[in-house]
Design an enzyme around this catalytic site. Structure first.
Site, mmCIF file in Angstrom:
data_model
loop_
_atom_site.group_PDB
_atom_site.id
_atom_site.type_symbol
_atom_site.label_atom_id
_atom_site.label_comp_id
_atom_site.label_asym_id
_atom_site.label_seq_id
_atom_site.Cartn_x
_atom_site.Cartn_y
_atom_site.Cartn_z
ATOM 1 N N HIS A 1 12.927 -46.964 -16.921
ATOM 2 C CA HIS A 1 13.929 -46.320 -16.054
ATOM 3 C C HIS A 1 14.461 -47.254 -14.972
ATOM 4 O O HIS A 1 14.995 -46.787 -13.963
ATOM 5 C CB HIS A 1 13.364 -45.047 -15.398
ATOM 6 C CG HIS A 1 13.303 -43.880 -16.328
ATOM 7 N ND1 HIS A 1 14.395 -43.120 -16.662
ATOM 8 C CD2 HIS A 1 12.268 -43.351 -17.034
ATOM 9 C CE1 HIS A 1 14.042 -42.168 -17.508
ATOM 10 N NE2 HIS A 1 12.755 -42.303 -17.761
ATOM 11 N N ASP B 1 16.332 -50.137 -16.006
ATOM 12 C CA ASP B 1 17.465 -50.885 -16.548
ATOM 13 C C ASP B 1 18.762 -50.458 -15.860
ATOM 14 O O ASP B 1 19.629 -51.282 -15.594
ATOM 15 C CB ASP B 1 17.564 -50.710 -18.066
ATOM 16 C CG ASP B 1 17.610 -49.254 -18.513
ATOM 17 O OD1 ASP B 1 17.173 -48.378 -17.744
ATOM 18 O OD2 ASP B 1 18.080 -49.003 -19.640
ATOM 19 N N GLY C 1 11.907 -41.523 -35.057
ATOM 20 C CA GLY C 1 11.690 -40.588 -33.963
ATOM 21 C C GLY C 1 10.512 -40.927 -33.078
ATOM 22 O O GLY C 1 10.091 -40.126 -32.242
ATOM 23 N N GLY D 1 10.444 -43.527 -30.948
ATOM 24 C CA GLY D 1 10.851 -44.289 -29.775
ATOM 25 C C GLY D 1 10.750 -45.785 -29.969
ATOM 26 O O GLY D 1 10.706 -46.541 -29.001
ATOM 27 N N SER E 1 13.032 -47.518 -31.718
ATOM 28 C CA SER E 1 14.399 -48.015 -31.880
ATOM 29 C C SER E 1 14.751 -48.411 -33.301
ATOM 30 O O SER E 1 15.224 -49.517 -33.554
ATOM 31 C CB SER E 1 14.667 -49.174 -30.919
ATOM 32 O OG SER E 1 14.561 -48.732 -29.607
ATOM 33 N N SER F 1 17.213 -47.199 -34.869
ATOM 34 C CA SER F 1 18.678 -47.293 -34.948
ATOM 35 C C SER F 1 19.156 -48.697 -34.577
ATOM 36 O O SER F 1 20.048 -49.252 -35.230
ATOM 37 C CB SER F 1 19.343 -46.247 -34.041
ATOM 38 O OG SER F 1 18.959 -46.424 -32.695
ATOM 39 N N ASP G 1 17.384 -52.294 -26.510
ATOM 40 C CA ASP G 1 16.871 -52.138 -27.867
ATOM 41 C C ASP G 1 17.445 -53.190 -28.809
ATOM 42 O O ASP G 1 16.715 -53.863 -29.539
ATOM 43 C CB ASP G 1 17.190 -50.742 -28.400
ATOM 44 C CG ASP G 1 16.516 -49.651 -27.595
ATOM 45 O OD1 ASP G 1 15.659 -49.979 -26.749
ATOM 46 O OD2 ASP G 1 16.845 -48.470 -27.799
#
Length: 386
Positions: free
Chosen positions: A37, A39, A124, A126, A128, A130, A173
């Site tokens: 938190h 970034d 799912g 966390g 990354s 994607s 990411d």
């Protein structure tokens, strides 16, 4: 572990297209060691690529159409490169369409290709997946058609592809997926994209993620609220200390001296941010000195801050970290990611992993009636052409 994935992906490609792939790419997921938190609060993050990857196999097909097969989903689609790229109702295809659109929008010339891909990144979790998908596709297309694209631009184009899909992610990411180096973490300034590597030899400890298997729906609304609270806090700090330009150059002493000028909730948020920025710096020093025990202590401190000051934890994550703190085999633990569910990241003494997993699994099931998942991870190289 990835040898089997590579073999299976290549074999599937050969079966599907009757030829061997011309290019094979591995694109990893990522973890963030510390720096949560911050970034968007002008701090640093400390991510690393991991040995959980997506494997892609590519060949040119000498047409204007590309055929992409997602082995794990048992689904495929064809995209006509002569037509305008538009969002699809099939969500997973949009990440690939976004990549193709980014390449076209940036003036890169390429033709049709065949591609299959498969992954051992837990979806799912966390980690990354994607970003690994976007960066692996970009990397593979660039290699296949001899396009000159820097690693930074691959990361930025991957981020823009995800924005096009509708997810307003930061750069961490994609950047860590592309820039990872085995046994190194990346200290990244998400604003300037300046970065440096630090050693990450955990020696006598294993890095294990514990997946809580919960996702509370608070995240989006609370995330936006946290950003507003931090902006309010920074504006108050600047009124009293005009020389302070961002949280990065505000000291804890300065903040404490004006605590009474802030709403108590805003103070808690800002207090966490300033301390977390300092923890990232201390974590880099600990890694450089091989002081993994100090790193572990910093992880516990971060979780306390995320839970009690930033208030983005939940009962399940707090229980896992509290259990870790009481266990001599665990030297550090914290929630990883945005919060309200997902994984904890843990440093566990080598030789104690199985016993720790058994203990945590039983306690978690007894407490919440939920199965705990475990992911053993190693810090690995970024997106790579085999």
């Amino acid at each position: 572990m990835n040898d089997i994935l590579i073999h299976d992906t290549t074999a599937f490609f050969e079966k599907s297209f009757g030829s061997s792939p011309q290019k094979t790419v591995l694109s990893p997921g990522r973890i963030n060691i510390i720096g949560e938190h911050i970034d968007y609060n002008d701090g640093y993050v400390l991510p690393a690529a991991i040995d959980k990857v997506i494997c892609f196999a590519f060949e040119k097909n000498n047409t204007k159409k590309s055929k992409i097969i997602a082995i794990d989903l048992n689904e495929e689609f064809v995209v006509d490169l002569t037509q305008e790229i538009k969002l699809s109702d099939v969500v997973w295809t949009n990440y690939i369409l976004g990549v193709i659109k980014q390449l076209q929008d940036n003036g890169f010339s390429f033709e049709g290709f065949n591609c299959v891909f498969s992954s051992n990144i837990p979806v799912g979790s966390g980690l990354s997946s994607s970003a690994a998908l976007e960066c692996g596709m970009l990397f593979g297309i660039a290699a296949l058609f001899d396009l000159t694209i820097t690693k930074v631009d691959i990361a930025l184009m991957g981020q823009k592809a995800e924005h096009w899909v509708g997810i307003n992610c930061g750069i961490m990411d994609q950047f860590s997926s592309v820039h990872g180096i085995e046994d190194k973490v990346i200290k990244l300034d998400c604003n300037t994209l300046e970065f440096e590597y630090h050693d990450a030899n955990f020696k006598d400890y294993s890095l294990i993620l514990m997946d809580s298997n919960v996702k509370h729906s608070l995240f989006t609304s609370e995330y936006n609220t946290r950003r507003l609270e931090c902006e309010e806090g920074l504006s108050i700090i600047k009124k009293h200390f005009p020389e302070v330009k961002s949280f990065r150059n505000c000291t804890e002493e300065q903040l404490l001296s004006i605590q009474g000028k802030m709403n108590p909730t805003v103070f808690k948020r800002v207090h966490f941010v300033i301390k977390e920025i300092n923890r990232v710096i201390k974590a880099c020093e600990a890694l450089d000195n091989g002081n993994i025990e100090l790193l572990g202590a910093l992880l516990f401190e971060t979780h306390y801050g995320l839970s009690q000051e930033y208030e983005v934890s939940c009962a399940e994550l707090d229980m896992l970290v509290d259990t870790a703190k009481a266990d001599d085999s665990v030297i550090g633990s914290r929630l990883m990611g945005g919060g309200f569910g997902g994984c904890t990241i843990n440093l566990i003494k080598k030789g104690c992993e199985n016993e720790a997993k058994r203990k945590f699994s039983n306690l978690y099931l007894d407490t919440f009636g939920i199965e705990l998942k475990f992911y053993d991870v190693k810090i690995s190289n970024g997106t790579t052409l085999l």
